[in-house]
Design a protein around this motif. Structure first.
Motif, PDB file in Angstrom:
ATOM      1  N   MET A  45       0.838  -1.165   0.000  1.00 30.30           N
ATOM      2  CA  MET A  45       0.000   0.000   0.000  1.00 30.30           C
ATOM      3  C   MET A  45       0.892   1.239   0.000  1.00 30.30           C
ATOM      4  O   MET A  45       1.877   1.299   0.726  1.00 30.30           O
ATOM      5  N   LEU A  46       0.512   2.223  -0.790  1.00 30.64           N
ATOM      6  CA  LEU A  46       1.280   3.459  -0.835  1.00 30.64           C
ATOM      7  C   LEU A  46       1.022   4.277   0.420  1.00 30.64           C
ATOM      8  O   LEU A  46      -0.110   4.380   0.889  1.00 30.64           O
ATOM      9  N   SER A  47       2.069   4.889   0.926  1.00 28.11           N
ATOM     10  CA  SER A  47       1.919   5.759   2.086  1.00 28.11           C
ATOM     11  C   SER A  47       1.193   7.039   1.676  1.00 28.11           C
ATOM     12  O   SER A  47       1.137   7.399   0.491  1.00 28.11           O
ATOM     13  N   GLN A  48       0.643   7.742   2.655  1.00 26.60           N
ATOM     14  CA  GLN A  48      -0.014   9.017   2.374  1.00 26.60           C
ATOM     15  C   GLN A  48       0.983  10.003   1.780  1.00 26.60           C
ATOM     16  O   GLN A  48       0.658  10.743   0.856  1.00 26.60           O
ATOM     17  N   LYS A  49       2.204   9.984   2.270  1.00 29.61           N
ATOM     18  CA  LYS A  49       3.242  10.867   1.729  1.00 29.61           C
ATOM     19  C   LYS A  49       3.473  10.588   0.250  1.00 29.61           C
ATOM     20  O   LYS A  49       3.603  11.522  -0.544  1.00 29.61           O
ATOM     21  N   THR A  50       3.525   9.323  -0.123  1.00 23.60           N
ATOM     22  CA  THR A  50       3.738   8.963  -1.523  1.00 23.60           C
ATOM     23  C   THR A  50       2.573   9.445  -2.378  1.00 23.60           C
ATOM     24  O   THR A  50       2.772  10.000  -3.462  1.00 23.60           O
ATOM     25  N   ARG A  51       1.346   9.249  -1.903  1.00 23.66           N
ATOM     26  CA  ARG A  51       0.175   9.699  -2.667  1.00 23.66           C
ATOM     27  C   ARG A  51       0.176  11.221  -2.825  1.00 23.66           C
ATOM     28  O   ARG A  51      -0.080  11.739  -3.914  1.00 23.66           O
ATOM     29  N   TYR A  52       0.494  11.950  -1.757  1.00 18.63           N
ATOM     30  CA  TYR A  52       0.580  13.408  -1.855  1.00 18.63           C
ATOM     31  C   TYR A  52       1.678  13.823  -2.829  1.00 18.63           C
ATOM     32  O   TYR A  52       1.505  14.749  -3.622  1.00 18.63           O
ATOM     33  N   THR A  53       2.812  13.157  -2.764  1.00 20.18           N
ATOM     34  CA  THR A  53       3.928  13.484  -3.654  1.00 20.18           C
ATOM     35  C   THR A  53       3.533  13.275  -5.108  1.00 20.18           C
ATOM     36  O   THR A  53       3.791  14.134  -5.963  1.00 20.18           O
ATOM     37  N   ILE A  85      10.382  11.691 -15.528  1.00 18.97           N
ATOM     38  CA  ILE A  85      10.082  11.376 -14.132  1.00 18.97           C
ATOM     39  C   ILE A  85       9.209  10.131 -14.093  1.00 18.97           C
ATOM     40  O   ILE A  85       8.053  10.155 -14.510  1.00 18.97           O
ATOM     41  N   ARG A  86       9.782   9.043 -13.631  1.00 18.17           N
ATOM     42  CA  ARG A  86       9.098   7.747 -13.611  1.00 18.17           C
ATOM     43  C   ARG A  86       8.457   7.499 -12.247  1.00 18.17           C
ATOM     44  O   ARG A  86       9.021   7.822 -11.211  1.00 18.17           O
ATOM     45  N   TYR A  87       7.286   6.904 -12.284  1.00 17.20           N
ATOM     46  CA  TYR A  87       6.559   6.611 -11.050  1.00 17.20           C
ATOM     47  C   TYR A  87       7.363   5.706 -10.116  1.00 17.20           C
ATOM     48  O   TYR A  87       7.329   5.882  -8.905  1.00 17.20           O
ATOM     49  N   GLY A  88       8.084   4.755 -10.659  1.00 20.13           N
ATOM     50  CA  GLY A  88       8.890   3.870  -9.826  1.00 20.13           C
ATOM     51  C   GLY A  88       9.907   4.644  -9.007  1.00 20.13           C
ATOM     52  O   GLY A  88      10.095   4.384  -7.814  1.00 20.13           O
ATOM     53  N   ASP A  89      10.551   5.637  -9.627  1.00 22.75           N
ATOM     54  CA  ASP A  89      11.539   6.449  -8.916  1.00 22.75           C
ATOM     55  C   ASP A  89      10.887   7.284  -7.815  1.00 22.75           C
ATOM     56  O   ASP A  89      11.427   7.407  -6.724  1.00 22.75           O
ATOM     57  N   VAL A  90       9.719   7.853  -8.124  1.00 20.10           N
ATOM     58  CA  VAL A  90       9.014   8.667  -7.131  1.00 20.10           C
ATOM     59  C   VAL A  90       8.629   7.819  -5.922  1.00 20.10           C
ATOM     60  O   VAL A  90       8.827   8.223  -4.768  1.00 20.10           O
ATOM     61  N   ARG A 115      10.012   5.026  -4.906  1.00 19.47           N
ATOM     62  CA  ARG A 115      11.219   4.649  -4.167  1.00 19.47           C
ATOM     63  C   ARG A 115      11.738   5.814  -3.310  1.00 19.47           C
ATOM     64  O   ARG A 115      12.202   5.617  -2.199  1.00 19.47           O
ATOM     65  N   LEU A 116      11.654   7.035  -3.842  1.00 16.95           N
ATOM     66  CA  LEU A 116      12.117   8.203  -3.094  1.00 16.95           C
ATOM     67  C   LEU A 116      11.289   8.442  -1.831  1.00 16.95           C
ATOM     68  O   LEU A 116      11.811   8.845  -0.800  1.00 16.95           O
ATOM     69  N   THR A 117       9.991   8.198  -1.920  1.00 13.91           N
ATOM     70  CA  THR A 117       9.113   8.552  -0.812  1.00 13.91           C
ATOM     71  C   THR A 117       8.775   7.381   0.104  1.00 13.91           C
ATOM     72  O   THR A 117       8.460   7.577   1.266  1.00 13.91           O
ATOM     73  N   ARG A 118       8.826   6.195  -0.415  1.00 14.42           N
ATOM     74  CA  ARG A 118       8.420   5.022   0.363  1.00 14.42           C
ATOM     75  C   ARG A 118       9.601   4.128   0.673  1.00 14.42           C
ATOM     76  O   ARG A 118       9.579   3.381   1.635  1.00 14.42           O
ATOM     77  N   GLY A 119      10.588   4.137  -0.215  1.00 14.82           N
ATOM     78  CA  GLY A 119      11.783   3.352   0.021  1.00 14.82           C
ATOM     79  C   GLY A 119      11.800   1.998  -0.649  1.00 14.82           C
ATOM     80  O   GLY A 119      12.840   1.463  -0.929  1.00 14.82           O
TER      81      GLY A 119
END
Length: 150
Positions: A1-9, A73-78, A80-84
């Motif tokens: 599940m994506l974190s709230q931070k990732t969804r906001y980002t 800007i790829r979704y996979g990179d985003v 990984r940056l926000t969720r790890g």
């Protein structure tokens, strides 16, 4: 599940992608349009600026804009940056591997084998899809074209 931070980002980056090359967008405008708490968005955009994804402009006409074209800007990179990690379980993570609690040894766990395959498939798909592939809601939901297929 994506974190709230990732969804906001992701929502903030999609907002900026929709306005690519139209000049800086004010933080308040992004927060209001994307329903993101202003304080949380400030932290997110500062991290994205530090990572070279967005550029911050100070002053009266300042704001934020993408530092790179949406196609770069790829979704996979985003994610990984926000969720790890893209893995659904800690033992399947490439970057944040942890042994699962109360589990079988990893060499015997059939769930882990499935999760490794799933992680690789999901990573491949998310690494194909860029912000340019999903510029507007009409493009994302009104098309029969499969994302990342091109």
């Amino acid at each position: 599940m994506l974190s709230q931070k990732t969804r906001y980002t992701i929502r903030a980056l999609q907002h900026l992608a929709d306005r690519w090359r139209q000049g800086p967008e004010r933080l308040d405008a992004i927060a209001a349009a994307q329903n993101i708490p202003r304080k949380f968005l400030t932290v997110i955009l500062a991290e994205l600026a530090r990572d070279g994804i967005v550029v911050s402009h100070r002053g009266r006409e300042g704001g934020y804009e993408l530092a790179l074209p949406p196609v770069d800007i790829r979704y996979g990179d985003v994610i990984r940056l926000t969720r790890g990690s893209l893995a659904l379980v800690p033992c399947a993570s490439r970057n944040a591997h942890e042994t699962c609690q109360n589990c079988l040894p990893e060499s015997e766990c059939r769930l882990r084998a499935l999760m490794l395959t799933l992680r690789d498939e999901m990573a491949a798909m998310l690494d194909r899809v860029t912000l340019a592939d999903v510029l507007t809601p009409e493009d994302a939901y009104g098309s029969d074209q499969q994302l990342g297929a091109g």
